[in-house]
Design an enzyme around this catalytic site. Structure first.
Site, PDB file in Angstrom:
ATOM      1  N   HIS A 180       0.820  -1.224   0.000  1.00 58.93           N
ATOM      2  CA  HIS A 180       0.000   0.000   0.000  1.00 58.93           C
ATOM      3  C   HIS A 180       0.850   1.270   0.000  1.00 58.93           C
ATOM      4  O   HIS A 180       0.362   2.340  -0.338  1.00 58.93           O
ATOM      5  CB  HIS A 180      -1.030  -0.012   1.135  1.00 58.93           C
ATOM      6  CG  HIS A 180      -0.488   0.316   2.485  1.00 58.93           C
ATOM      7  ND1 HIS A 180       0.106  -0.606   3.295  1.00 58.93           N
ATOM      8  CD2 HIS A 180      -0.449   1.486   3.174  1.00 58.93           C
ATOM      9  CE1 HIS A 180       0.472  -0.031   4.421  1.00 58.93           C
ATOM     10  NE2 HIS A 180       0.151   1.246   4.382  1.00 58.93           N
ATOM     11  N   ASP A 237       7.676  -7.523   8.143  1.00 63.99           N
ATOM     12  CA  ASP A 237       6.459  -6.709   8.102  1.00 63.99           C
ATOM     13  C   ASP A 237       6.664  -5.411   7.318  1.00 63.99           C
ATOM     14  O   ASP A 237       5.760  -4.960   6.612  1.00 63.99           O
ATOM     15  CB  ASP A 237       6.021  -6.385   9.545  1.00 63.99           C
ATOM     16  CG  ASP A 237       4.692  -5.652   9.610  1.00 63.99           C
ATOM     17  OD1 ASP A 237       3.749  -6.111   8.950  1.00 63.99           O
ATOM     18  OD2 ASP A 237       4.601  -4.618  10.317  1.00 63.99           O
ATOM     19  N   HIS A 242       7.619  -2.470   2.220  1.00 64.35           N
ATOM     20  CA  HIS A 242       7.499  -1.005   2.133  1.00 64.35           C
ATOM     21  C   HIS A 242       8.852  -0.298   1.990  1.00 64.35           C
ATOM     22  O   HIS A 242       9.038   0.551   1.123  1.00 64.35           O
ATOM     23  CB  HIS A 242       6.801  -0.440   3.368  1.00 64.35           C
ATOM     24  CG  HIS A 242       5.449  -1.041   3.642  1.00 64.35           C
ATOM     25  ND1 HIS A 242       4.594  -1.440   2.646  1.00 64.35           N
ATOM     26  CD2 HIS A 242       4.798  -1.304   4.800  1.00 64.35           C
ATOM     27  CE1 HIS A 242       3.480  -1.918   3.182  1.00 64.35           C
ATOM     28  NE2 HIS A 242       3.585  -1.855   4.487  1.00 64.35           N
TER      29      HIS A 242
HETATM   30  C1  BG6 Z   1       1.456  -2.434   7.351  1.00 65.31           C
HETATM   31  C2  BG6 Z   1       2.171  -3.143   8.463  1.00 65.31           C
HETATM   32  O1  BG6 Z   1       1.779  -3.007   6.117  1.00 65.31           O
HETATM   33  O2  BG6 Z   1       1.844  -1.068   7.350  1.00 65.31           O
HETATM   34  C3  BG6 Z   1       1.848  -2.497   9.801  1.00 65.31           C
HETATM   35  O3  BG6 Z   1       1.769  -4.506   8.475  1.00 65.31           O
HETATM   36  C4  BG6 Z   1       2.138  -1.017   9.757  1.00 65.31           C
HETATM   37  O4  BG6 Z   1       2.571  -3.116  10.857  1.00 65.31           O
HETATM   38  C5  BG6 Z   1       1.489  -0.372   8.538  1.00 65.31           C
HETATM   39  O5  BG6 Z   1       1.624  -0.436  10.945  1.00 65.31           O
HETATM   40  C6  BG6 Z   1       1.941   1.063   8.383  1.00 65.31           C
HETATM   41  O6  BG6 Z   1       1.208   1.672   7.357  1.00 65.31           O
HETATM   42  P1  BG6 Z   1       0.957   3.242   7.330  1.00 65.31           P
HETATM   43  O7  BG6 Z   1       0.239   3.459   6.050  1.00 65.31           O
HETATM   44  O8  BG6 Z   1       0.123   3.554   8.542  1.00 65.31           O
HETATM   45  O9  BG6 Z   1       2.291   3.879   7.397  1.00 65.31           O
END
Ligand code: BG6
Length: 492
Positions: A180, A237, A242
């Site tokens: 995402h 994770d 990411h």
């Molecule tokens: C998710 C992780 O993919 O991304 C989580 O599994 C994390 O652990 C989250 O909290 C963070 O996403 P964002 O968009 O809030 O930075």
């Protein structure tokens, strides 16, 4: 800003794990916003799948409750919600029970929409079961799309097994592997910043850049996802997906076009150029941390162990890595990446630190020589900042001071930034794979990640403790201090 929203063709969107946290918090609100703003047509259908029995009336009340919880009151209006609710229905389905897929099939076959999206918001270990059963029950049409949530697998072997099984059910172009972060406005802006501004791209290399920092800091702890998280840790994770994706966008060569394969080919080259991690380099270049109990403003913040209610765990809730991209453009330039839970503040940022000028005319006029920095704040207050060195006005000779030119994207555009899931879901429906990870990319990310897992195992590595609500273990600061550098960001 003028918004050009093109209405998509109607589709059938089927959400496995539809009553789960991600669906309630992100997917359903994303569908609501896109319908409200005219992108998702009214005659699209949404099927929410879950294991428990729920009547239509119960689902109507429950989904309404979710909407109130996860869509801000100022954005939620009854008329638009009713438009979505009218085409959203609940279907009880146990992923292991083929009969439940057949009854789903009967619903889908009644005036089917051309595009069919199966969103697998479930643990990855049932991805292959779901895909195989969908195929066996004849639900996987040539226009079907499968959306897979990260992390896909636990290591390279499990990723390969899941991926191969899914690929026996559909073609690679039908698979949308979500990260995402790629759907975040500011992350997409990173490509625009790099490739639409001549001044940056010309300096985007080892000649001009001293180093790069990427931070994704979270204030929250592990929350209710402890059973998943304790098996995953920050490396699987956050880093495997990411942070490596952000690194790819910073480090990749300009793609020939913004088309799925051009972009993904370039990201893949970066992943393949990551310097391999050895047992020795892991000791020097990687810091693992875990938060311990600490006080913040009179409140006691629990340790990770207390949060997940176990006596002992070596799972890392923080990780910092000095990464090298061994290619022509980046030779010798470190990328410092870090992420952690229960840190002092929440922010995500990319910092490009440029080298100082080759010869300082103003030497002796300032305490610490400063140089240019490009700061790309991804969240929460999205902005782009450029540190330039200026003269302090008035007498006293050339006194230099670094100041920040700031562009606040929220102020400039004055619009709501759509959530990443809105963009990504609409891309699935319209069939645009650019912001999704290709199989070979995920594989390359796992190959590198697994080197770290192996090194930790061989080194019998244990996490360094850090206070909850701090900036991570001391060793994370030493990692940079050792190179004569400091972390930029929240600490300032
Ligand atoms: C998710 C992780 O993919 O991304 C989580 O599994 C994390 O652990 C989250 O909290 C963070 O996403 P964002 O968009 O809030 O930075």
């Amino acid at each position: 800003m003028s918004t050009k929203i093109k209405k998509l063709s109607p589709s059938d969107i089927v959400i496995f794990g539809g009553t789960g946290d991600l669906s309630r918090r992100k997917i359903i609100p994303a569908l609501y916003y896109r319908l409200r703003d005219g992108q998702l047509p009214d005659n699209s259908r949404v099927f929410i799948l879950g294991r428990q029995a729920m009547s239509d009336e119960e689902f109507t009340a429950t989904s309404r409750k979710w909407a109130k919880e996860f869509i801000p009151a100022k954005d939620l209006n009854d008329i638009d919600w009713q438009r979505l609710a009218a085409n959203m229905r609940y279907h009880q389905l146990d992923a292991k029970n083929a009969a439940d897929y057949k009854s789903l099939g009967a619903l889908l076959k009644d005036k089917p929409r051309k595009v069919r999206v199966f969103y697998l918001s479930t643990p990855a270990d049932i991805f292959s079961l779901i895909c195989t059963t969908l195929t066996e029950c004849g639900l996987m049409t040539p226009d079907s799309r499968i959306v897979l949530e990260k992390p896909i697998g636990y290591d390279l072997e499990s990723f390969t097994a899941i991926n191969n099984a899914v690929l026996t059910c559909c073609r690679e172009e039908q698979i949308y592997r979500i990260d995402h972060y790629l759907g975040k406005e500011t992350v997409q802006n990173l490509m625009v910043l790099r490739f639409a501004n001549n001044m940056f791209e010309r300096m985007w290399n080892a000649d001009a850049i001293d180093h790069v920092q990427i931070t994704v800091a979270e204030e929250i702890g592990v929350g209710e996802r402890y059973s998943y998280y304790d098996n995953a840790g920050a490396l699987r994770d956050m880093v495997q997906n990411h942070l490596l994706q952000l690194l790819c966008l910073v480090a990749m060569e300009p793609p020939a076009a913004i088309t799925p394969d051009s972009v993904r080919d370039e990201k893949l080259k970066v992943l393949r150029a990551l310097r391999p991690v050895t047992d020795r380099s892991a000791k020097q270049d990687i810091v693992r941390g875990q938060y311990r109990e600490a006080m913040r403003g009179g409140e006691t913040l629990p340790s990770y162990l207390k949060d997940i209610n176990v006596e002992k765990s070596d799972t890392e809730t923080f990780i910092a890595i000095k990464v090298h991209v061994d290619n022509w453009r980046w030779a010798g330039i470190p990328f410092y990446i870090r992420t952690g839970k229960r840190l002092k503040d929440r922010y995500s940022e990319i910092v490009i630190q440029f080298k100082p000028v080759p010869h300082s005319l103003f030497a002796g006029q300032e305490e610490a020589p400063a140089s240019n920095k490009l700061i790309i704040r991804l969240q929460p207050d999205e902005h782009v900042g450029l540190q330039v060195i200026t003269k302090v006005p008035g007498p006293g000779g050339y006194r230099l001071k670094p100041v920040r030119l700031n562009l606040s994207l929220a102020e400039e555009f004055g619009e709501r930034f759509p959530d990443a899931y809105e963009r990504l879901l609409m891309d699935v429906v319209r069939g645009n794979l650019t912001l999704f990870m290709r199989s070979d990319e995920v594989e390359a990310a796992w190959i590198w990640t697994e080197q770290i897992l192996t090194a930790w195992k061989n080194n019998k590595s244990k996490p360094d403790m850090y206070d909850a609500a701090s900036w991570g273990p001391e060793t994370a600061h030493s990692l940079l201090a050792h190179d004569g550098r400091t972390w930029h960001g929240g600490e300032e």
